[in-house]
Design an enzyme around this catalytic site. Structure first.
Site, mmCIF file in Angstrom:
data_model
loop_
_atom_site.group_PDB
_atom_site.id
_atom_site.type_symbol
_atom_site.label_atom_id
_atom_site.label_comp_id
_atom_site.label_asym_id
_atom_site.label_seq_id
_atom_site.Cartn_x
_atom_site.Cartn_y
_atom_site.Cartn_z
ATOM 1 N N TYR A 98 3.170 -6.936 10.237
ATOM 2 C CA TYR A 98 4.460 -7.012 9.357
ATOM 3 C C TYR A 98 4.789 -5.705 8.951
ATOM 4 O O TYR A 98 5.936 -5.428 8.324
ATOM 5 C CB TYR A 98 3.633 -7.757 8.025
ATOM 6 C CG TYR A 98 3.832 -9.485 8.194
ATOM 7 C CD1 TYR A 98 5.086 -9.958 8.083
ATOM 8 C CD2 TYR A 98 2.790 -10.012 8.743
ATOM 9 C CE1 TYR A 98 5.245 -11.395 8.040
ATOM 10 C CE2 TYR A 98 2.808 -11.477 8.778
ATOM 11 C CZ TYR A 98 4.023 -12.167 8.695
ATOM 12 O OH TYR A 98 3.970 -13.420 8.832
ATOM 13 N N GLU A 140 -0.719 -17.315 6.442
ATOM 14 C CA GLU A 140 -1.368 -17.413 7.714
ATOM 15 C C GLU A 140 -2.901 -17.156 7.571
ATOM 16 O O GLU A 140 -3.603 -17.724 8.320
ATOM 17 C CB GLU A 140 -0.584 -16.352 8.575
ATOM 18 C CG GLU A 140 0.794 -17.046 8.959
ATOM 19 C CD GLU A 140 1.848 -15.773 9.165
ATOM 20 O OE1 GLU A 140 1.320 -14.446 9.383
ATOM 21 O OE2 GLU A 140 2.979 -15.989 8.970
#
Length: 400
Positions: A98, A140
């Protein structure tokens, strides 16, 4: 929620960012892959990149998330986040990736908007990104933990035991795991990611719905060959059709996907078109496996009887259920219309729908939008309609 400092900045700049978010996403991907080409090896679908679908989905998701933060402070768009996180986990995405996305996305925002991105504006959009990223990372992480998996162990190798030619363009693969041990059970309606090694040495992932309920030893998925489009779109489906045969090995992820059949006694209506039959076939197979007694209605549209993939399996499974029916629409019918077979496009006006039912839609985006609108017009509550989009979800990501 957005901070008091950032919210007015996002509210003021959302229109101009929204107008340019497509170009921002385009430059973001181009810049990121130029510096990190390894991300195209096993993580990003270059077919979606070539056709612009991934860029559209990213742009729409960020804009939709920011719009949600402004219009509904303190509430997160759970449906949007769930759909993204299931796809990410099926690809083995890692939290540290990310940061890579962040750096290149913020570069693209500055590159497109130039001097309009003041330090204050940059900081506000940075906050939007990390609110969305951290929400996804947390979801997640929980999904990996619940499945007792890591980003690396999501993948495993399977051997093809059957290859079934369903139609001219659809092949079904039956596979079994190479390693012993209990496989993670799939929920009805879920998909697996398949990672294929392409001739140029790059691995490419694709998602395929599971088309039969797990039996503890085997899995089944069906692949429609994509042709008539520029490469690399269709490169994986054509490779699987032409080169993967019985006794060959394939690399698959554990099953994921948030659109799953609810375990209730309510009637259930499946509406599909073309290859959209695949998750429906998996759900119907699960109903047979679990000896369900709920009323089942399958509505399916296709080009013809011959292009109706999995038709033999679906009809056999429906015949095993105590209260099930199939109605079809063919744009190129071979025979006369009947009470359960029509010509042309799917028209719900011809169908009596059960009261208080769950609805599942799958097929081309325009088809699902039309069917959902027809159901809403007939008084079906929006919360009772779920849909599965193949590829990036350009419908859910569209900002309202």
């Amino acid at each position: 929620m957005l901070s008091d400092t950032s919210r007015p900045v996002i509210e003021a700049t959302l229109p101009v960012v929204g107008e340019n978010i497509g170009e921002i996403a385009k430059r973001f991907y181009s810049h990121m892959f130029a510096e990190k080409p390894e991300l195209l090896d096993g993580l990003f679908n270059r077919g979606n990149q070539a056709e612009g679908r991934q860029q559209q989905a990213l742009a729409g998701s960020v804009a939709a998330f920011a719009t949600f933060l402004v219009n509904k402070p303190g509430v997160l768009p759970d449906h949007l986040l769930a759909r993204i996180s299931h796809k990410h986990v099926s690809l083995g995405l890692r939290p540290e990736q990310y940061k890579i996305v962040h750096d290149h996305l913020m570069w693209a925002i500055g590159d497109v908007l130039g001097d309009a991105v003041t330090p204050e504006v940059g900081a506000a959009w940075d906050e939007v990104y990390w609110l969305m990223a951290n929400a996804l990372i947390n979801q997640e992480r929980a999904m990996y933990t619940a499945a007792d998996l890591t980003p690396e162990s999501v993948w495993s190798t399977w051997r093809v035991t059957e290859k079934i030619q369903e139609t001219t363009d659809v092949v079904t693969f039956v596979v079994e795991p190479l390693t012993a041990g209990r496989m993670k059970p799939a929920l009805p309606g879920q998909y697996v990611s398949l990672k294929a090694l392409m001739p140029d040495g790059v691995h490419q992932p694709r998602q395929y719905s599971l088309t039969r309920a797990d039996d503890g030893e085997r899995r089944q998925f069906s692949v429609k060959r994509v042709h008539g489009r520029p490469t690399p779109d269709g490169e994986v489906s054509n490779l699987l059709h032409a080169s993967v045969n019985v006794n060959d090995e394939v690399v698959l992820s554990a099953p994921f996907g948030e659109v799953v059949l609810t375990d209730t006694d309510r009637p259930v209506v499946f509406a599909s078109a073309g290859i959209g039959i695949t998750p429906m076939a998996g759900m119907i197979s699960h109903l047979v496996q679990s000896a369900a007694t709920r009323p089942v209605t399958l509505l399916h549209a296709d080009k013809s009887e011959q292009t109706f993939a999995l038709r033999d399996q679906v009809r056999a499974d429906l015949a095993k259920l105590p209260d099930a029916s199939l109605t079809t629409w063919f744009s190129q019918p071979a025979g006369q219309e009947s009470a359960n077979q029509f010509s042309g496009f799917m028209d719900l006006a011809a169908i009596e729908l059960p009261a208080d039912a769950d609805y599942y839609l799958c097929g081309p985006l325009g088809f699902m939008q039309a069917i959902r609108s027809a159901l809403i017009a007939r008084g079906v509550p929006a919360q009772d309609i779920q849909y599965e989009v193949f590829g990036p979800d350009l419908w859910l990501a569209a900002p309202q």
